[in-house]
Design an enzyme around this catalytic site. Structure first.
Site, short mmCIF file in Angstrom:
data_model
loop_
_atom_site.label_atom_id
_atom_site.label_comp_id
_atom_site.label_asym_id
_atom_site.label_seq_id
_atom_site.Cartn_x
_atom_site.Cartn_y
_atom_site.Cartn_z
CD GLU A 164 -2.66 1.23 2.65
OE1 GLU A 164 -2.29 0.55 3.62
OE2 GLU A 164 -3.68 1.97 2.68
CG ASP A 222 -8.91 0.30 3.10
OD1 ASP A 222 -8.86 -0.59 3.96
OD2 ASP A 222 -7.94 1.03 2.81
CG ASP A 223 -10.65 1.99 6.57
OD1 ASP A 223 -10.93 1.29 7.56
OD2 ASP A 223 -9.57 1.93 5.95
N1 ADE Z 1 -6.51 -0.06 8.89
C1 ADE Z 1 -7.65 0.42 8.38
N2 ADE Z 1 -7.47 0.78 7.11
C2 ADE Z 1 -6.18 0.52 6.78
C3 ADE Z 1 -5.39 0.66 5.62
N3 ADE Z 1 -5.87 1.16 4.50
N4 ADE Z 1 -4.09 0.29 5.68
C4 ADE Z 1 -3.58 -0.21 6.80
N5 ADE Z 1 -4.28 -0.37 7.92
C5 ADE Z 1 -5.57 -0.01 7.92
ZN ZN Z 2 -7.24 -1.98 4.61
#
Ligand code: ADE
Ligand code: ZN
Length: 339
Positions: free
Chosen positions: A201, A279-280
């Site tokens: 990432e 993801d979030d």
């Molecule tokens: N925790 C929540 N979202 C994340 C992300 N994109 N990368 C690493 N840890 C995370």
């Molecule tokens: Zn993640």
């Protein structure tokens, strides 16, 4: 976006394979839980929250992510969080989810493992019964807390192993390479669990290699930096180990300058098994459909590429082969009606 493509994105059955349940905490729910549980928040309004969600990198997001989840205190809070997410997924034609949770982010502030996993799994079971969404639950280790803490978390998880399908690795990536977690991952593999890990990432391609070789992962979460290493791309194409890519996350956390710069289409066209995930979503401005729409628009994905990405979500899932085959057939039949 043309109506055919939007219709495909909205209506085809879909999966979500990279989703942190704590990252679905919408500002409105954060305020409601803060009030209910008597937790002070550093924001006065939803507008202030929106203004604060302008991130420079992964760490600047993680700081607010861990702060926000302090409002989650009771089993019912975890239930409500998870059920709200599942209801949203039902509206988006998502039929299968494989979600992450971060036990250490809760146990370190005094909320028990049982409270967390109990609330989440009650909602997942109800979601399966009422909304028809199948699921897997993946326990993540916070890599910046180190392997000793991960081992302690593995021990704390023992009474609940029947509820856990896999382990993952998340939080601050750079400086916390996968190979440090080899022993605890081996324990999870020996217990019959699947393994995945965030890698590539913000971290280098080497972290992806090490997650594959040392942690024996069946998927790489993110993995977008793989494209910097042609040998790694060839390996991912050959093995078809999937990447769970999260386009809006990558833009909000500045992995790419804008969606037009995202390398998802290049990875897809190279033959990597790429999937789209959110993801979030409460922090990054969109759930699954929005990730598909913005990616397809900015990169000019064809209808066939959109269908391929949807199908990859099933191929990359932990569903049994017969169920996968059924969904793939259904997607082809539905797509043939509109394309
Ligand atoms: N925790 C929540 N979202 C994340 C992300 N994109 N990368 C690493 N840890 C995370
Ligand atoms: Zn993640």
């Amino acid at each position: 976006m043309n109506q055919t493509r939007l219709h495909l994105i909205e209506t085809l059955p879909k999966t979500e394979l990279h989703l942190h349940i704590e990252g679905t905490l919408m500002p409105e729910m954060m305020f409601a839980l803060a009030r209910k549980n008597g937790v002070a928040l550093p924001y006065a309004s939803v507008a202030e929250v929106a203004a604060a969600y302008a991130f420079d990198d992964l760490q600047s997001f993680l700081n607010l992510y861990y702060e926000g989840m302090a409002v989650l205190q009771h089993r019912q809070d975890f239930y409500d969080l998870t059920m709200a997410y599942l209801q949203r997924m039902a509206d988006e034609a998502v039929v299968h989810v494989e979600i992450f949770f971060d036990p250490q982010a809760h146990t370190r502030r005094g909320v028990s493992f049982e409270t967390v996993i109990g609330g989440i799994t009650d909602a997942l079971k109800d979601g399966q019964a009422r909304l028809g969404i199948s699921y897997r639950l993946i326990m993540c280790f916070l890599r910046d807390l180190g392997e000793a803490e991960a081992l302690a978390t593995w021990q704390a998880a023992q009474p609940f192993l029947a509820l856990i399908d896999g382990v993952g690795l998340d939080s601050a990536e750079v400086g916390h390479p996968p190979e440090a977690f080899q022993a605890v991952y081996q324990m999870a593999l020996d217990a019959g669990l699947k393994t995945v890990a965030h890698a590539g990432e913000e971290g280098p391609p080497e972290y992806i290699w090490n997650a594959l070789n040392d942690l024996k992962v069946s998927r790489i979460d993110h993995g977008v930096r793989a494209l910097e290493d042609p040998e790694l791309v060839a390996h991912l194409v050959h093995t078809q180990v999937p990447l769970t890519v999260c386009p809006l996350s990558n833009i909000k956390l500045r992995v790419f300058d804008d969606m037009g710069q995202h390398n998802l289409k290049s990875l897809l066209e190279a033959g990597v098994c790429v999937t789209i995930n959110s993801d979030d979503p409460a922090y990054f401005g969109g759930y699954l459909v929005e990730n598909f729409v913005q990616t397809a628009d900015a990169l000019g994905l064809s209808d066939a590429q959109v269908v391929q990405l949807v199908k990859n979500g099933f191929v990359a899932s932990d569903l049994p082969d017969a169920e996968k085959a059924g969904y793939l057939q259904r997607i082809d039949a539905l797509a043939a009606q509109v394309v």
